[in-house]
Design an enzyme around this catalytic site. Structure first.
Site, mmCIF file in Angstrom:
data_model
loop_
_atom_site.group_PDB
_atom_site.id
_atom_site.type_symbol
_atom_site.label_atom_id
_atom_site.label_comp_id
_atom_site.label_asym_id
_atom_site.label_seq_id
_atom_site.Cartn_x
_atom_site.Cartn_y
_atom_site.Cartn_z
ATOM 1 N N CYS A 143 -2.339 0.697 0.410
ATOM 2 C CA CYS A 143 -2.859 1.973 -0.093
ATOM 3 C C CYS A 143 -3.942 2.521 0.831
ATOM 4 O O CYS A 143 -5.086 2.058 0.804
ATOM 5 C CB CYS A 143 -3.405 1.793 -1.510
ATOM 6 S SG CYS A 143 -4.143 3.293 -2.176
ATOM 7 N N CYS A 146 -6.926 4.072 -0.924
ATOM 8 C CA CYS A 146 -7.863 3.096 -1.493
ATOM 9 C C CYS A 146 -8.697 2.427 -0.401
ATOM 10 O O CYS A 146 -9.891 2.216 -0.585
ATOM 11 C CB CYS A 146 -7.115 1.984 -2.239
ATOM 12 S SG CYS A 146 -5.750 2.536 -3.246
ATOM 13 N N ASP A 147 -8.069 2.060 0.698
ATOM 14 C CA ASP A 147 -8.714 1.139 1.633
ATOM 15 C C ASP A 147 -9.028 1.713 3.019
ATOM 16 O O ASP A 147 -9.671 1.048 3.824
ATOM 17 C CB ASP A 147 -7.828 -0.109 1.815
ATOM 18 C CG ASP A 147 -7.657 -0.861 0.504
ATOM 19 O OD1 ASP A 147 -8.589 -0.817 -0.318
ATOM 20 O OD2 ASP A 147 -6.596 -1.472 0.300
#
Ligand code: NAP
Length: 318
Positions: A143, A146-147
């Site tokens: 992701c 997200c990261d």
């Protein structure tokens, strides 16, 4: 007659647990089947259990660890009267009320429900190579939203050649110095506009005809072992992180032939979270192949809970 739950929630990611918080607060005493810790990708808590720090969930300005966030949601659901069991549905029957959910392979354990919320999520497809699972959350991610932030000024790679891979690669150029885009063939599958954008971004370096054979590193990702499928040459590529973007698979196996799904197996919902079966609702990634964020899953879990409440109220009135 065995106990019949007003609502049974299948799945314990942000969608399922938000649905549990809301139906719990509505005095519906929901039962959450949170899954079984059978494998790293199929465990209670969903995909956030595989993430380290979550920085984009509102209300946590300092960030929060994915497992901690799920633990908090779980405790919040229990506080409002939800029961949570480490079980998963092996088979369901939605032919007549009460609906039946079999939670053991030998079919001895059956749960009865007047309504069901499906929140079984989707799994990122993985390469299934050495080092991959071990380094999830430590340089291996599925992701970029997200990261990506954790890879500021780093060198990373994205694996895949579809729209997801190119979109993730483009997004990651906001943070990383260099993004290798490793694809197993010599042409991308992605839409022409995404291809054009990727080609014109100087930070993206395509690597063609190449398979990743292992992810290397002790505590964080240090390199990838690569195999050129044309020349059979093997090389090692040093980098700081790798994003796997080879597609997702919704966890809908047990609902096949029962619940309407699209051609990729995602559950179709009509107005709100209603499925084609009365009293059965779906929320989160199992019905969303577009946004796939913890916060959007939580939001649709809330919607499913409100839809269930309305459904049960109408049943009582009629
Ligand atoms: P996808 O279109 O199925 O592409 C998956 C990619 O991963 C393909 O290039 C495939 O290679 C590669 N791949 C699959 N298994 C692999 C393996 N084991 N090893 C190495 N490579 C592997 O999946 P997606 O990119 O997630 O897209 C899914 C759907 O969502 C598509 O319809 C897409 O258009 C849509 N989508 C749209 C947008 C957008 O419009 N903004 C964004 C994301 C996704 P091959 O090409 O060789 O098969």
């Amino acid at each position: 007659m065995p106990k019949t739950y007003e609502v049974v929630i299948l799945g314990s990611g942000p969608a399922g647990l938000t649905a549990a918080i809301y139906t719990g607060r509505a005095n519906l005493s929901p039962l959450v089947l949170e899954g079984e810790p059978s494998s790293a990708s199929d465990q209670p808590g969903g995909q956030l259990m595989l993430t380290t720090e979550v920085e984009n969930f509102p209300g946590f300005p300092e960030g929060v660890q994915g497992p901690e966030l799920m633990d908090r949601m779980r405790n919040q659901a229990i506080k409002f009267g939800a029961s949570v069991e480490q079980k998963k549905a092996f088979r369901v029957s939605f032919d007549q009320k009460p609906y039946k959910i079999w939670t053991s392979l030998d079919e001895t354990d059956i749960i009865y429900a007047n309504s069901v919320i499906i929140a079984t999520g989707a799994k990122s497809l993985m390469l299934d190579i050495p080092g991959e699972q071990e380094l999830v959350g430590h340089g291996v991610s599925t992701c970029a939203t997200c990261d990506g932030f954790f890879f500021r000024d780093k060198t990373i790679a994205v694996i895949g050649g579809g729209d997801s891979a190119l979109e993730e690669a483009l997004f990651l150029t906001r943070f990383a110095n260099k993004v290798y885009l490793i694809h197993r063939r010599n042409e991308w599958r992605a839409s022409p506009i995404m291809q054009e954008r990727a080609r014109s971004n100087v930070k993206i370096v395509p690597i063609w005809n190449t398979k990743v054979t292992s992810v290397n590193g002790a505590s964080t990702v240090k390199s990838l072992s690569l195999l050129n499928t044309e020349t059979n040459e093997t090389t090692e590529l040093e980098l700081d992180g790798v994003f796997i973007a080879i597609g997702h698979s919704p966890s809908t196996e047990v609902f096949k032939g029962i619940i309407d799904m699209d051609e990729n197996g995602y559950i179709e919902t009509g107005v709100g979270t209603q499925t084609n079966i009365e009293g059965v609702f779906a929320c989160g990634d199992v019905q969303d192949h577009t946004y796939k964020q913890a916060i959007t899953a939580a939001g649709s879990g809330c919607m499913a809970a409100l839809d269930v409440q309305k459904y049960i109220e109408n049943l009582v009135e009629t």
